[in-house]
Write an enzyme that holds these catalytic residues in place. Structure first.
Site, mmCIF file in Angstrom:
data_model
loop_
_atom_site.group_PDB
_atom_site.id
_atom_site.type_symbol
_atom_site.label_atom_id
_atom_site.label_comp_id
_atom_site.label_asym_id
_atom_site.label_seq_id
_atom_site.Cartn_x
_atom_site.Cartn_y
_atom_site.Cartn_z
ATOM 1 C CG ASN A 1 -2.817 0.356 -7.017
ATOM 2 O OD1 ASN A 1 -2.364 -0.165 -6.006
ATOM 3 N ND2 ASN A 1 -3.230 1.602 -7.006
ATOM 4 C CG HIS B 1 2.233 0.999 -5.519
ATOM 5 N ND1 HIS B 1 1.983 2.347 -5.486
ATOM 6 C CD2 HIS B 1 1.033 0.385 -5.327
ATOM 7 C CE1 HIS B 1 0.690 2.543 -5.289
ATOM 8 N NE2 HIS B 1 0.101 1.366 -5.185
ATOM 9 C CD GLU C 1 -2.757 8.305 -7.857
ATOM 10 O OE1 GLU C 1 -3.814 7.671 -7.830
ATOM 11 O OE2 GLU C 1 -2.536 9.275 -7.108
ATOM 12 C CG ASN D 1 -5.411 8.959 -0.244
ATOM 13 O OD1 ASN D 1 -5.310 8.810 0.962
ATOM 14 N ND2 ASN D 1 -4.393 9.304 -1.007
ATOM 15 C CB CYS E 1 -7.793 4.633 -5.214
ATOM 16 S SG CYS E 1 -7.276 6.268 -4.659
ATOM 17 C CB CYS F 1 -0.732 7.571 -3.528
ATOM 18 S SG CYS F 1 -1.136 5.951 -4.233
ATOM 19 C CB THR G 1 -2.414 1.723 -2.970
ATOM 20 O OG1 THR G 1 -2.310 2.696 -4.018
ATOM 21 C CG2 THR G 1 -3.854 1.270 -2.833
ATOM 22 N N GLY G 2 0.034 3.714 -2.214
ATOM 23 C CA GLY G 2 1.462 4.027 -2.281
ATOM 24 C C GLY G 2 2.091 4.136 -0.907
#
Length: 283
Positions: free
Chosen positions: A166, A168, A217, A73, A71, A226, A228-229
């Site tokens: 992760n 996306h 998410e 953040n 994550c 987010c 990673t987003g």
């Protein structure tokens, strides 16, 4: 058990230095603590551990009790938590995650953290590692972003699929103002192509230096931000020649600076982390 409530651009977390001798079912524990009516309330629970291969180790659980690999953040929050609690003293540390070891840089002024920069590594494009199932056994090239066509009722959406540790799926939208993030996000998150589900970023390109995204998410729902987003969206826009390699990403909760090394493809995320309050969980 002491905890600190923190957030990165409104993406909020409960941060705990976890005693491994305590044997909780962490899936149930996180779901209870993150409940906004009966618990503390948060998008996720982050546990800080000692690490044998890095300065510290983090584990993150979504508010539905599922464990996530990484994550963006959250890693800024746990890095600040560790620094403020005297668990690390260097201006550059390594953090062990389920997505590998990440290098984190503190941007300091008079020993106070002003911002945190994270080396998020290179995006994962191999469909087996995202993971992404492509019908008819088609295997996309590992150095290309896979694109998937989603037919949802009377509309079609093209998603660019990649992983930042992760999964996306990035979907470009002309105008996000009235876009139904929950309706489309729920469908894409649970689409049959994603055995581990997927996070979804809906992107509006403002100009070559700036994009705006809304986030659905995995395991949480719509969130204010987010990390990673933001990285996945920035990389997709850059590779599609829509933006430059250094841009501002505007999310509902604030902005992040994303830099992409054009040679190595390493992605660097810079942003803040905020301590909201501290407390004690009484069991």
């Amino acid at each position: 058990m002491k905890f600190t409530k923190m957030h990165g651009l409104g993406n909020d977390f409960i941060c705990i230095k976890y005693d491994e001798n305590i044997r909780y079912n962490l899936n149930i524990f996180s779901k209870f603590l993150c409940d906004r009516h009966y618990g503390i309330g948060a998008d996720g629970l982050i546990l800080l551990y000692k690490s044998n291969i890095a300065d510290i180790k983090m584990r993150i659980f979504n508010n539905d009790g599922t464990e996530a690999e990484m994550c963006g953040n959250g890693i800024r929050c746990i890095a600040k938590f560790a620094y403020n609690n005297g668990l690390v003293e260097k201006d550059c540390i390594s953090i062990e995650t389920k997505a590998g070891i990440k290098k984190v840089y503190y941007i300091l002024e008079n020993k106070k953290i002003m911002a945190i920069k994270v080396d998020m590594g290179t995006p994962i494009l191999d469909t087996k590692k995202i993971p992404l199932y492509i019908p008819c056994g088609e295997n996309r090239m590992q150095n290309k972003i896979s694109k998937v066509l989603f037919k949802i009722k009377d509309k079609e959406y093209i998603g660019s699929c990649l992983s930042m540790g992760n999964p996306h799926t990035v979907i470009q939208i002309n105008d996000l103002r009235d876009f139904d993030v929950e309706k489309i996000g729920t469908i894409v998150e649970n689409y049959k192509y994603f055995p581990s589900k997927t996070n979804v970023e809906f992107v509006q390109i403002i100009n070559q230096d700036n994009i705006r995204i809304k986030v659905w998410e995995r395991g949480v729902g719509e969130t204010l931000a987010c990390g990673t987003g933001a990285c996945a969206a920035a990389y997709t826009c850059f590779e599609n020649r829509k933006t430059k390699n250094s841009i501002k990403v505007d999310l509902e909760g604030g902005s992040l600076k994303i830099d992409i090394d054009e040679e190595t493809k390493n992605i660097y995320m810079t942003g803040d982390a905020v301590t909201v309050y501290e407390g004690v969980i009484d069991f």
